[in-house]
Design an enzyme around this catalytic site. Sequence first.
Site, PDB file in Angstrom:
ATOM      1  N   THR A  24      11.829  56.461  96.891  1.00  0.00           N
ATOM      2  CA  THR A  24      10.589  56.867  96.233  1.00  0.00           C
ATOM      3  C   THR A  24       9.665  55.686  95.975  1.00  0.00           C
ATOM      4  O   THR A  24       8.444  55.795  96.111  1.00  0.00           O
ATOM      5  CB  THR A  24      10.896  57.580  94.904  1.00  0.00           C
ATOM      6  OG1 THR A  24      11.605  58.788  95.179  1.00  0.00           O
ATOM      7  CG2 THR A  24       9.627  57.921  94.140  1.00  0.00           C
ATOM      8  N   THR A  97      16.213  56.321  94.057  1.00  0.00           N
ATOM      9  CA  THR A  97      17.025  56.454  92.847  1.00  0.00           C
ATOM     10  C   THR A  97      18.188  57.427  93.007  1.00  0.00           C
ATOM     11  O   THR A  97      19.107  57.416  92.193  1.00  0.00           O
ATOM     12  CB  THR A  97      16.164  56.914  91.660  1.00  0.00           C
ATOM     13  OG1 THR A  97      15.578  58.187  91.974  1.00  0.00           O
ATOM     14  CG2 THR A  97      15.061  55.912  91.367  1.00  0.00           C
ATOM     15  N   ASP A  98      18.172  58.272  94.041  1.00  0.00           N
ATOM     16  CA  ASP A  98      19.233  59.261  94.204  1.00  0.00           C
ATOM     17  C   ASP A  98      20.621  58.637  94.198  1.00  0.00           C
ATOM     18  O   ASP A  98      21.583  59.231  93.691  1.00  0.00           O
ATOM     19  CB  ASP A  98      19.051  60.032  95.515  1.00  0.00           C
ATOM     20  CG  ASP A  98      17.969  61.089  95.440  1.00  0.00           C
ATOM     21  OD1 ASP A  98      17.468  61.348  94.322  1.00  0.00           O
ATOM     22  OD2 ASP A  98      17.619  61.660  96.490  1.00  0.00           O
TER      23      ASP A  98
END
Length: 334
Positions: A24, A97-98
Amino acid sequence: MSTKGIEIMADHARRVAVFSLGGTIAMTAQTGGGATPTLTADDLVAAVPGLADTGITVEVHSFRQLPGASLSFGDLFDLAVAIEEVAVDGVVVTQGTDTIEETSYLLDLVTTGDMPIVVTGAMRNASMAGADGPANVLAAIRVAASTDARGTGCTVVFGEEIHAARWVRKTHATSPLAFTSYPGPIGYIAEDRVRVMARPTKSPTIDPRGSATPSRTAVVTVGLGDDGTILQAVGEQVDGLVVAAFGAGHVPMACVDALTDLAKRMPVILATRTGSGPVLRQTYGFPGSESDLLARGLISASTLDPVKARILLQLLLMTSADRDQIAQSFSAIS
């Protein structure tokens, strides 16, 4: 992989290498579609306000351009090699961030030395109002350049907080304050100063690079009314299993036989699905309790949550560790 140096002020500045993996933080909105990774490491660093005032010399490496969910063990092993080859005072990794809670712990396990390795990202892409990427990158660079951060292992910096890789978790799908840890952050950044308040014990070093044994692992979360069918089905497809159990390490009685059978054939790690706190050893004694399951051959994850336990188990299996070696590695977790 592209590499470029950006000189910022002082002749004898602290040096930090920034490796971008996508995610992201590197995404922008596309016409007629959702956000996708488009920004390079150069773009990310150039967008950081106030970086020139830090006196830190930054070199940038556009290493991967992937969503966090698509990073692989191979990508992270290659990154670990690249990190160990740079001559800098600290390293920042930017990514989606996953999977930050997993990749940061993997890097903690496969890298050596005291150099700070800091992982960060963003919850809001660069096209959104209030994009948090630049602030997180600036904070991460400060931590990576700090002498106080040496010896803390791999850390995650988000929202001005410093989290140990072993404990950090993503606990919200969209909030800029998505990352937390128990027993809490080990430090923070305030008024441009890095303040490290606690130092976790050193993680064991496990390096499967170059001699990795093909292995498949999985996490199965038990739920109300489970009868062991799912555990048995998953067990047929994996070389090692992590059970995300109720509370301090409990499962339904109907799951006990399946877990007993699986533990005879492969390492089965008993973790708590709560996300924090230890798996107990001898507090409860009913069938399916922690003491019952450990007596049947399951291995305690100690204080590791299921996601981190799987990372450790996967790396151990890739080095052909046997059950006793795996049990010893998990027993060393504080």
